[in-house]
Design an enzyme around this catalytic site. Structure first.
Site, PDB file in Angstrom:
ATOM      1  N   GLY A   1       0.638 -24.139  35.102  1.00  0.00           N
ATOM      2  CA  GLY A   1       1.771 -23.294  35.455  1.00  0.00           C
ATOM      3  C   GLY A   1       2.288 -22.580  34.216  1.00  0.00           C
ATOM      4  O   GLY A   1       1.575 -22.475  33.204  1.00  0.00           O
TER       5      GLY A   1
ATOM      6  N   ASP B   1       5.769 -23.947  42.766  1.00  0.00           N
ATOM      7  CA  ASP B   1       6.979 -23.116  42.720  1.00  0.00           C
ATOM      8  C   ASP B   1       6.709 -21.628  42.915  1.00  0.00           C
ATOM      9  O   ASP B   1       7.636 -20.855  43.130  1.00  0.00           O
ATOM     10  CB  ASP B   1       7.707 -23.308  41.382  1.00  0.00           C
ATOM     11  CG  ASP B   1       8.203 -24.725  41.193  1.00  0.00           C
ATOM     12  OD1 ASP B   1       8.293 -25.455  42.193  1.00  0.00           O
ATOM     13  OD2 ASP B   1       8.481 -25.102  40.049  1.00  0.00           O
TER      14      ASP B   1
ATOM     15  N   GLY C   1      12.097 -26.041  42.845  1.00  0.00           N
ATOM     16  CA  GLY C   1      12.310 -24.648  42.456  1.00  0.00           C
ATOM     17  C   GLY C   1      13.438 -24.592  41.448  1.00  0.00           C
ATOM     18  O   GLY C   1      14.609 -24.592  41.830  1.00  0.00           O
TER      19      GLY C   1
ATOM     20  N   HIS D   1       8.865 -35.029  45.176  1.00  0.00           N
ATOM     21  CA  HIS D   1       7.431 -34.923  44.897  1.00  0.00           C
ATOM     22  C   HIS D   1       6.551 -34.955  46.134  1.00  0.00           C
ATOM     23  O   HIS D   1       5.343 -34.701  46.032  1.00  0.00           O
ATOM     24  CB  HIS D   1       7.021 -36.010  43.901  1.00  0.00           C
ATOM     25  CG  HIS D   1       7.688 -35.822  42.574  1.00  0.00           C
ATOM     26  ND1 HIS D   1       8.990 -36.197  42.367  1.00  0.00           N
ATOM     27  CD2 HIS D   1       7.262 -35.244  41.433  1.00  0.00           C
ATOM     28  CE1 HIS D   1       9.334 -35.875  41.122  1.00  0.00           C
ATOM     29  NE2 HIS D   1       8.311 -35.290  40.549  1.00  0.00           N
ATOM     30  N   LEU D   2       7.157 -35.215  47.302  1.00  0.00           N
ATOM     31  CA  LEU D   2       6.398 -35.063  48.552  1.00  0.00           C
ATOM     32  C   LEU D   2       5.780 -33.671  48.606  1.00  0.00           C
ATOM     33  O   LEU D   2       4.676 -33.480  49.117  1.00  0.00           O
ATOM     34  CB  LEU D   2       7.359 -35.131  49.738  1.00  0.00           C
ATOM     35  CG  LEU D   2       7.555 -36.419  50.490  1.00  0.00           C
ATOM     36  CD1 LEU D   2       8.486 -36.165  51.657  1.00  0.00           C
ATOM     37  CD2 LEU D   2       6.227 -36.950  50.979  1.00  0.00           C
TER      38      LEU D   2
HETATM   39  O1  F6P Z   1       6.916 -27.085  38.358  1.00  0.00           O
HETATM   40  C1  F6P Z   1       6.879 -27.796  39.539  1.00  0.00           C
HETATM   41  C2  F6P Z   1       7.971 -28.767  39.652  1.00  0.00           C
HETATM   42  O2  F6P Z   1       7.640 -29.295  40.868  1.00  0.00           O
HETATM   43  C3  F6P Z   1       9.435 -28.292  39.605  1.00  0.00           C
HETATM   44  O3  F6P Z   1       9.898 -27.582  40.701  1.00  0.00           O
HETATM   45  C4  F6P Z   1      10.163 -29.591  39.398  1.00  0.00           C
HETATM   46  O4  F6P Z   1      11.444 -29.412  38.873  1.00  0.00           O
HETATM   47  C5  F6P Z   1       9.270 -30.256  38.436  1.00  0.00           C
HETATM   48  O5  F6P Z   1       7.954 -29.809  38.709  1.00  0.00           O
HETATM   49  C6  F6P Z   1       9.359 -31.751  38.458  1.00  0.00           C
HETATM   50  O6  F6P Z   1       8.371 -32.272  37.645  1.00  0.00           O
HETATM   51  P1  F6P Z   1       8.237 -33.783  37.176  1.00  0.00           P
HETATM   52  O7  F6P Z   1       9.090 -34.626  38.035  1.00  0.00           O
HETATM   53  O8  F6P Z   1       6.787 -34.074  37.331  1.00  0.00           O
HETATM   54  O9  F6P Z   1       8.674 -33.803  35.754  1.00  0.00           O
END
Ligand code: F6P
Length: 363
Positions: A118, A143, A186, A287-288
Site C-alpha cells: 500500500g 482502503d 479507512g 480486521h474482519l
Molecule cells: O491500511 C489498511 C488498514 O486496514 C487501515 O484501514 C487500518 O487502520 C490499518 O490497516 C490497521 O492495521 P493494523 O491493525 O494491521 O496495524
C-alpha cells in the site's frame, strides 16, 4: 539487461488477493525461465531478519482464492526507519538500514523486486528505487486510497464483507428500535464506508473527507424516528472527524509506527444516545474486513497485476507501479502513485447518489 532472478515481497496490512498476485507473478516469471524468490515479511528478508525462499510452481499451487499472504507481511518494517533498542530497557532509536537492503539484494544475485504494498510499502519502494533498486510496485490496500489506479485489490472484498455485516444489523436495529453505529476501516479516505454504506442503505455515512456535525447526524436520526422508521444505521470510517474536535485514536504514534485509529463508533453511539435519547449500540468490524477469500473481482485484478508486473520487469520499466486504468492494466510512475492519498472526491456521483437517496453525511 537479461533478467534471471527476481524477488517478490508483500508489505503493510494484508489484503485479500495478495496470494493471487504472488501466484500470477511466480507462474509468469517461471514461464520466462526466471528464478523467483519470496522475501518474507515486507523488506525483512532483505535485511537478513527473515529468510528469502525459492518459489516454484508447487509453492503457489491452489492459493488464488486464499486470503492473507504466503510470504507474511508487516507494517512495522521500514528499512529507512528501522526501530532499534540499544539497551534492553532503553529508548527505541530509528536507524536507516536501506543500504543493507541494496547490498543483500545484490548479494542474492537478484535482478528485480516486485513490491506488493500500500501507500507505506510503495513509498519505501520509491525511495529504494531512487537508491538504485530495480523495483516494480503492485497496488494493494483494502482502503483503496492509492492514487493513479482506479482500484486496489482487496477493496472489493472488504466492501462486500462490510456491506454484508451492515445489512445484518437492520433487523436487530429495527426489532430493538436502536441506532447501530458501525466502524469500518479507512484512516484518511472513506471509500469502504461510502461503498459499503450505500450498498447496505445506511442512513448516515461519516467519512474523513467530510467533517461531520453531530447536531446534523442526530437531526437525521430523529427525523427517521418521527417518520415512524424507529431505527437507524450509522456507518463511520475509523478516520471520520467531527467539525470541531479530533478523530478517535486507540494508540498514539511511536517510533517507526503510525497512530492507530479506533473508537469513533463507541464515541458516536454514546453521543447520539445522550442527545437523542434513542438507545444506541456500536460495533467495530476491524480486521474482519482484511480477511477471507478474495472476491472474483479482486482475484482477477490481482492476477492481472501480478502478470503485468512481470511484463514490466521484462521490459525494464522500473520505478513504476502497475495500475488499473480500465479497460487496461498499465504501468504508471511510482512517484505519482505515492505523491498523495486518493481521497473520495466530494463531487463523486456515488456521494451525490447517496444524498439523493436521503443519506446524511453529517454536513
Ligand atoms: O491500511 C489498511 C488498514 O486496514 C487501515 O484501514 C487500518 O487502520 C490499518 O490497516 C490497521 O492495521 P493494523 O491493525 O494491521 O496495524
Amino acid at each position: 539487461m537479461a533478467i534471471r532472478r527476481i524477488a517478490l515481497s508483500t508489505g503493510g496490512g494484508d489484503a485479500p488477493g495478495l496470494n493471487a498476485v504472488i501466484r500470477a507473478a511466480v507462474l509468469t516469471a517461471l514461464g520466462r525461465g526466471w528464478e523467483v524468490y519470496g522475501v518474507r515479511k515486507g523488506y525483512g528478508g532483505l535485511l537478513g531478519e527473515e529468510p528469502i525462499e525459492r518459489l516454484e510452481q508447487a509453492s503457489v499451487r491452489g492459493i488464488t482464492h486464499i486470503g492473507g499472504t504466503i510470504l507474511g507481511t508487516t507494517n512495522r518494517g521500514n528499512p529507512f526507519e528501522w526501530p532499534v533498542r540499544q539497551q534492553p530497557d532503553g529508548p527505541v532509536a530509528l536507524v536507516d538500514r536501506s543500504d543493507e537492503v541494496l547490498a543483500n539484494f545484490r548479494r542474492h544475485g537478484l535482478d528485480a523486486l516486485i513490491a506488493i504494498g500500500g501507500d507505506g510499502s510503495l513509498q519505501i519502494a520509491r525511495r529504494l528505487f531512487e537508491k538504485g533498486l530495480p523495483v516494480v510496485g503492485v497496488p494493494k490496500t483494502i482502503d483503496n486510497d492509492l492514487a493513479s489506479t482506479q482500484m486496489t485489490f482487496g477493496f472489493d472484498t472488504a466492501v462486500q464483507t462490510a456491506a454484508d455485516a451492515i445489512g445484518k444489523l437492520h433487523s436487530t436495529a429495527e426489532s430493538h428500535e436502536r441506532v447501530m453505529v458501525v466502524e469500518v476501516m479507512g484512516r484518511h479516505a472513506g471509500w469502504i464506508a461510502l461503498h459499503a454504506g450505500v450498498a447496505a442503505t445506511a442512513d448516515v455515512i461519516l467519512i474523513p473527507e467530510i467533517p461531520y456535525d453531530l447536531e446534523k447526524v442526530c437531526a437525521k436520526i430523529d427525523q427517521r424516528y418521527r417518520a415512524g422508521r424507529r431505527f437507524a444505521i450509522v456507518v463511520a470510517a475509523e478516520g471520520a472527524v467531527p467539525l470541531e474536535g479530533a478523530p478517535a485514536y486507540s494508540e498514539v504514534a511511536g517510533p517507526g509506527r503510525e497512530a492507530r485509529y479506533g473508537g469513533i463508533a463507541e464515541r458516536l453511539a454514546r453521543e447520539i444516545s445522550e442527545r437523542t435519547g434513542h438507545e444506541s449500540r456500536s460495533l467495530v468490524l476491524g480486521h474482519l474486513q482484511r480477511g477471507g477469500s478474495p472476491s472474483a473481482f479482486d482475484r482477477i485484478i490481482a492476477l492481472r497485476f501480478g502478470a503485468a508486473a512481470v511484463r514490466c520487469v521484462a521490459e525494464g520499466h522500473f520505478g513504476t507501479m502497475v495500475a488499473l486504468k480500465p479497460p487496461e492494466v498499465r504501468a504508471v510512475p511510482l512517484e505519482d502513485a505515492v505523491r498523495h492519498i486518493k481521497r473520495v472526491p466530494l463531487d463523486s456521483d456515488t456521494i451525490l447518489t447517496a444524498r439523493e437517496l436521503g443519506t446524511s453525511f453529517g454536513d
